[in-house]
Design a protein around this motif. Sequence first.
Motif, PDB file in Angstrom:
ATOM      1  N   MET A  44      28.219 -30.846  53.626  1.00 54.01           N
ATOM      2  CA  MET A  44      29.125 -30.392  52.600  1.00 54.01           C
ATOM      3  C   MET A  44      28.702 -28.994  52.174  1.00 54.01           C
ATOM      4  N   LYS A  45      29.679 -28.166  51.886  1.00 54.95           N
ATOM      5  CA  LYS A  45      29.401 -26.781  51.545  1.00 54.95           C
ATOM      6  C   LYS A  45      30.328 -26.355  50.408  1.00 54.95           C
ATOM      7  N   THR A  46      29.800 -25.594  49.461  1.00 52.85           N
ATOM      8  CA  THR A  46      30.639 -25.083  48.382  1.00 52.85           C
ATOM      9  C   THR A  46      30.651 -23.567  48.429  1.00 52.85           C
ATOM     10  N   ARG A  47      31.684 -23.009  47.856  1.00 52.69           N
ATOM     11  CA  ARG A  47      31.806 -21.559  47.842  1.00 52.69           C
ATOM     12  C   ARG A  47      32.395 -21.146  46.503  1.00 52.69           C
ATOM     13  N   ALA A  48      31.729 -20.248  45.815  1.00 51.85           N
ATOM     14  CA  ALA A  48      32.209 -19.776  44.512  1.00 51.85           C
ATOM     15  C   ALA A  48      32.980 -18.481  44.704  1.00 51.85           C
ATOM     16  N   LEU A  49      34.275 -18.572  44.591  1.00 49.59           N
ATOM     17  CA  LEU A  49      35.116 -17.387  44.753  1.00 49.59           C
ATOM     18  C   LEU A  49      35.036 -16.529  43.501  1.00 49.59           C
ATOM     19  N   GLY A  50      35.083 -15.240  43.671  1.00 52.09           N
ATOM     20  CA  GLY A  50      35.081 -14.336  42.536  1.00 52.09           C
ATOM     21  C   GLY A  50      33.714 -13.775  42.193  1.00 52.09           C
ATOM     22  N   PHE A  51      32.663 -14.448  42.579  1.00 49.24           N
ATOM     23  CA  PHE A  51      31.335 -13.971  42.205  1.00 49.24           C
ATOM     24  C   PHE A  51      30.869 -12.813  43.087  1.00 49.24           C
ATOM     25  N   LYS A  52      31.415 -12.682  44.286  1.00 50.54           N
ATOM     26  CA  LYS A  52      31.028 -11.561  45.139  1.00 50.54           C
ATOM     27  C   LYS A  52      31.441 -10.234  44.501  1.00 50.54           C
ATOM     28  N   LYS A  53      32.575 -10.237  43.832  1.00 53.51           N
ATOM     29  CA  LYS A  53      33.083  -9.030  43.176  1.00 53.51           C
ATOM     30  C   LYS A  53      32.162  -8.567  42.046  1.00 53.51           C
ATOM     31  N   VAL A  54      31.415  -9.489  41.472  1.00 55.60           N
ATOM     32  CA  VAL A  54      30.502  -9.166  40.367  1.00 55.60           C
ATOM     33  C   VAL A  54      29.549  -8.050  40.769  1.00 55.60           C
ATOM     34  N   LYS A  55      29.007  -8.130  41.974  1.00 52.58           N
ATOM     35  CA  LYS A  55      28.049  -7.116  42.442  1.00 52.58           C
ATOM     36  C   LYS A  55      28.655  -5.710  42.407  1.00 52.58           C
ATOM     37  N   ASP A  56      29.916  -5.621  42.815  1.00 55.07           N
ATOM     38  CA  ASP A  56      30.582  -4.318  42.876  1.00 55.07           C
ATOM     39  C   ASP A  56      30.909  -3.759  41.496  1.00 55.07           C
ATOM     40  N   ASP A  57      31.058  -4.627  40.520  1.00 53.54           N
ATOM     41  CA  ASP A  57      31.489  -4.192  39.189  1.00 53.54           C
ATOM     42  C   ASP A  57      30.345  -3.811  38.250  1.00 53.54           C
ATOM     43  N   TYR A  58      29.113  -4.068  38.642  1.00 55.14           N
ATOM     44  CA  TYR A  58      27.991  -3.698  37.777  1.00 55.14           C
ATOM     45  C   TYR A  58      27.937  -2.193  37.519  1.00 55.14           C
ATOM     46  N   ALA A  59      28.149  -1.397  38.559  1.00 53.79           N
ATOM     47  CA  ALA A  59      27.997   0.058  38.437  1.00 53.79           C
ATOM     48  C   ALA A  59      28.918   0.653  37.373  1.00 53.79           C
ATOM     49  N   GLU A  60      30.129   0.128  37.245  1.00 56.05           N
ATOM     50  CA  GLU A  60      31.099   0.657  36.287  1.00 56.05           C
ATOM     51  C   GLU A  60      31.035  -0.025  34.921  1.00 56.05           C
ATOM     52  N   CYS A  61      30.232  -1.051  34.808  1.00 54.03           N
ATOM     53  CA  CYS A  61      30.181  -1.827  33.569  1.00 54.03           C
ATOM     54  C   CYS A  61      29.381  -1.095  32.495  1.00 54.03           C
ATOM     55  N   PRO A  62      29.973  -0.906  31.302  1.00 57.03           N
ATOM     56  CA  PRO A  62      29.230  -0.228  30.235  1.00 57.03           C
ATOM     57  C   PRO A  62      28.007  -1.015  29.765  1.00 57.03           C
ATOM     58  N   ASN A  63      28.016  -2.334  29.953  1.00 50.92           N
ATOM     59  CA  ASN A  63      26.884  -3.152  29.530  1.00 50.92           C
ATOM     60  C   ASN A  63      25.710  -3.098  30.503  1.00 50.92           C
ATOM     61  N   PHE A  64      26.001  -3.028  31.797  1.00 50.57           N
ATOM     62  CA  PHE A  64      24.934  -3.189  32.788  1.00 50.57           C
ATOM     63  C   PHE A  64      24.775  -2.035  33.782  1.00 50.57           C
ATOM     64  N   GLY A  65      25.681  -1.072  33.794  1.00 55.96           N
ATOM     65  CA  GLY A  65      25.639   0.007  34.785  1.00 55.96           C
ATOM     66  C   GLY A  65      24.324   0.767  34.818  1.00 55.96           C
ATOM     67  N   LYS A  66      23.849   1.194  33.658  1.00 59.69           N
ATOM     68  CA  LYS A  66      22.601   1.973  33.601  1.00 59.69           C
ATOM     69  C   LYS A  66      21.387   1.114  33.950  1.00 59.69           C
ATOM     70  N   ILE A  67      21.432  -0.144  33.595  1.00 58.64           N
ATOM     71  CA  ILE A  67      20.314  -1.049  33.900  1.00 58.64           C
ATOM     72  C   ILE A  67      20.215  -1.256  35.401  1.00 58.64           C
ATOM     73  N   VAL A  68      21.352  -1.510  36.040  1.00 57.36           N
ATOM     74  CA  VAL A  68      21.367  -1.712  37.489  1.00 57.36           C
ATOM     75  C   VAL A  68      20.891  -0.451  38.197  1.00 57.36           C
ATOM     76  N   GLU A  69      21.360   0.686  37.747  1.00 55.57           N
ATOM     77  CA  GLU A  69      20.951   1.964  38.337  1.00 55.57           C
ATOM     78  C   GLU A  69      19.432   2.141  38.234  1.00 55.57           C
ATOM     79  N   ALA A  70      18.879   1.845  37.083  1.00 60.12           N
ATOM     80  CA  ALA A  70      17.431   1.987  36.882  1.00 60.12           C
ATOM     81  C   ALA A  70      16.651   0.998  37.756  1.00 60.12           C
TER      82      ALA A  70
END
Length: 112
Positions: free
Chosen positions: A1-27
């Motif tokens: 049996m295998k599960t797949r969480a749709l939508g979470f892959k996009k999270v990685k791409d959205d960190y850079a533009e996020c005002p909450n986490f962009g600078k943290i991810v960059e650092a």
Amino acid sequence: MKTRALGFKKVKDDYAECPNFGKIVEALREGPTSAHLEYLMSSGYLFYRKRLCVPRISLRDFLIWETHAGGLSGHFGRNKTIQAVEYQFYWPSLKRDVANLVACCLTVPGPR
């Protein structure tokens, strides 16, 4: 049996533009810093104290709604919904966002 969480892959791409986490991810991409000791990058995802950081996208509302009223769980109240969402996820306005969504849910009349 295998599960797949749709939508979470996009999270990685959205960190850079996020005002909450962009600078943290960059650092953190440049290496560990003393300013962000409680954050960790793993496989492109950002974690805060072992909880997945969710950037400012519609996924936040989806996670709140699913926790509050989704599945077979019934409708949790505000505090229980906050506790359930906080257990796995993090963003700075989480408690306020949950309270707002739950309050909206309570003011919408249901079917009679």
